[in-house]
Design an enzyme around this catalytic site. Structure first.
Site, PDB file in Angstrom:
ATOM      1  N   HIS A  82       0.832  -1.205   0.000  1.00 35.11           N
ATOM      2  CA  HIS A  82       0.000   0.000   0.000  1.00 35.11           C
ATOM      3  C   HIS A  82       0.875   1.267   0.000  1.00 35.11           C
ATOM      4  O   HIS A  82       0.731   2.136  -0.864  1.00 35.11           O
ATOM      5  CB  HIS A  82      -0.922  -0.028   1.228  1.00 35.11           C
ATOM      6  CG  HIS A  82      -1.805   1.171   1.365  1.00 35.11           C
ATOM      7  ND1 HIS A  82      -3.138   1.155   1.024  1.00 35.11           N
ATOM      8  CD2 HIS A  82      -1.541   2.431   1.796  1.00 35.11           C
ATOM      9  CE1 HIS A  82      -3.652   2.361   1.247  1.00 35.11           C
ATOM     10  NE2 HIS A  82      -2.703   3.146   1.711  1.00 35.11           N
ATOM     11  N   GLU A  83       1.801   1.338   0.949  1.00 37.62           N
ATOM     12  CA  GLU A  83       2.666   2.530   1.038  1.00 37.62           C
ATOM     13  C   GLU A  83       3.597   2.609  -0.170  1.00 37.62           C
ATOM     14  O   GLU A  83       3.872   3.694  -0.680  1.00 37.62           O
ATOM     15  CB  GLU A  83       3.482   2.518   2.337  1.00 37.62           C
ATOM     16  CG  GLU A  83       2.652   2.586   3.618  1.00 37.62           C
ATOM     17  CD  GLU A  83       1.723   3.789   3.681  1.00 37.62           C
ATOM     18  OE1 GLU A  83       2.074   4.859   3.147  1.00 37.62           O
ATOM     19  OE2 GLU A  83       0.624   3.648   4.245  1.00 37.62           O
ATOM     20  N   ASP A 158      -7.312   7.714   2.704  1.00 39.12           N
ATOM     21  CA  ASP A 158      -6.913   8.234   1.380  1.00 39.12           C
ATOM     22  C   ASP A 158      -8.144   8.581   0.551  1.00 39.12           C
ATOM     23  O   ASP A 158      -8.205   9.624  -0.098  1.00 39.12           O
ATOM     24  CB  ASP A 158      -6.128   7.171   0.585  1.00 39.12           C
ATOM     25  CG  ASP A 158      -4.887   6.708   1.322  1.00 39.12           C
ATOM     26  OD1 ASP A 158      -4.331   7.506   2.085  1.00 39.12           O
ATOM     27  OD2 ASP A 158      -4.484   5.546   1.115  1.00 39.12           O
TER      28      ASP A 158
HETATM   29 ZN    ZN Z   1      -2.718   5.162   2.063  1.00 38.41          ZN
END
Ligand code: ZN
Length: 305
Positions: A82-83, A158
């Protein structure tokens, strides 16, 4: 001004610190220097080193590291991809703020974090810049879909932030096909703290068109992120693997990975009081926080969590 009374080491580059602390007030900066000095004192150092300032800045900006929070291997893996997705999209999208650091060490409420470092203090944003930032925000979810074959709640923040930005682009900044109009008057209800009361001053039909435009902007950003990651799968794979081993990657390390070069064994000076143990994996982050107080994230940050 704020470092005048503090003995600082020669390795401290105040211009780098300044770039990493846009929008800080004098009091914020004083707090940052104070934290750094306290940290140096705890390590029985006579001088405040750059690592002390970095620690202090990360704590102020991103919240306290929660080393005690145990993540399962699967959660770590999810977070690394994800990061890594945020970081790679940021690196590959022209106009996006450059990456400062990406980490899978939990801080505050977040399991991982990607920090971007603006080149200068921005007070106005171009449409291109906002679209680039939206793509970066979508990079996390896009990476989950491509590499994990599933989606997690990790992208919740996000998505919320991306939707907020897109809605402002449509309703406040005239950056969509709705034209240069403002929709929805906002009144700051001071008695309710920072909550904003919004009353609708447009028709149901307009509301539908606004929703449509917002969706269009966010979807375009998602598609852009997904295309970027799809065409750079090997690179993201390498970033995620490096994150799983090192937990933190800085801009230099990230660029080395993107260029396909190997990472140096030792990349960060170890503070004198904590010599590296030979044969052990190099630890790039302090292992323990002196305080157990909850982290205090500082306002809204342009970097996705
Ligand atoms: Zn994120």
């Amino acid at each position: 001004v704020h470092t005048r009374k503090v003995p600082i080491s020669e390795d401290v580059d105040l211009s780098v610190l300044a770039r990493g602390t846009p929008g800080f007030s004098g009091a914020d900066l004083a707090n940052l220097v104070n934290e750094a000095a306290l940290w140096a004192a705890r390590q029985s150092r006579k001088m405040v080193l750059m690592v002390d300032f970095e620690m202090s800045k990360d704590k102020v900006l991103m919240g306290v590291e929660r080393k005690s929070m145990i993540l399962s291997e699967e959660e770590k893996r999810n977070t690394a991809y994800h990061e890594g997705g945020h970081a790679l999209v940021a690196a590959m999208t022209p106009g996006a703020d450059p990456i400062h650091k990406v980490t899978i060490i939990p801080r505050g409420m977040a399991l991982g974090m990607t920090m971007q470092l603006p080149i200068d203090d921005k007070h106005t944003y171009t449409k291109d810049f906002l679209e680039a930032q939206l793509s970066v925000l979508m990079g996390g979810r896009a990476a989950e879909e491509i590499f994990l074959g599933k989606v997690t709640t990790g992208a919740g923040n996000d998505i919320e932030r991306a939707t907020d930005i897109a809605r402002q682009m449509v309703c406040d900044w005239g950056m969509s096909e709705m034209g240069p109009l403002s929709f929805g008057k906002k009144e700051e209800a001071i008695f309710l703290g920072r909550e904003i009361a919004q009353h609708r001053d447009y028709s149901e039909e307009t509301a539908i068109r606004i929703d449509h435009e917002v969706k269009k902007i966010v979807t375009a950003a998602y598609t852009n992120a997904r295309t970027t990651l799809d065409t750079n799968r090997d690179t993201l794979e390498r970033i995620a693997q490096a994150l799983l081993v090192r937990e933190v990657l800085d801009a230099t390390e990230l660029n080395l990975i993107i260029e396909g070069k190997p990472l140096p064994e030792k990349v960060r000076p170890t503070p004198p009081s904590a010599p590296a143990v030979p044969g052990k994996e190099p630890s790039l982050a302090p292992r323990r926080e002196p305080q157990t107080a909850p982290g205090f994230a500082k306002g809204e940050k342009p970097a996705p969590a």
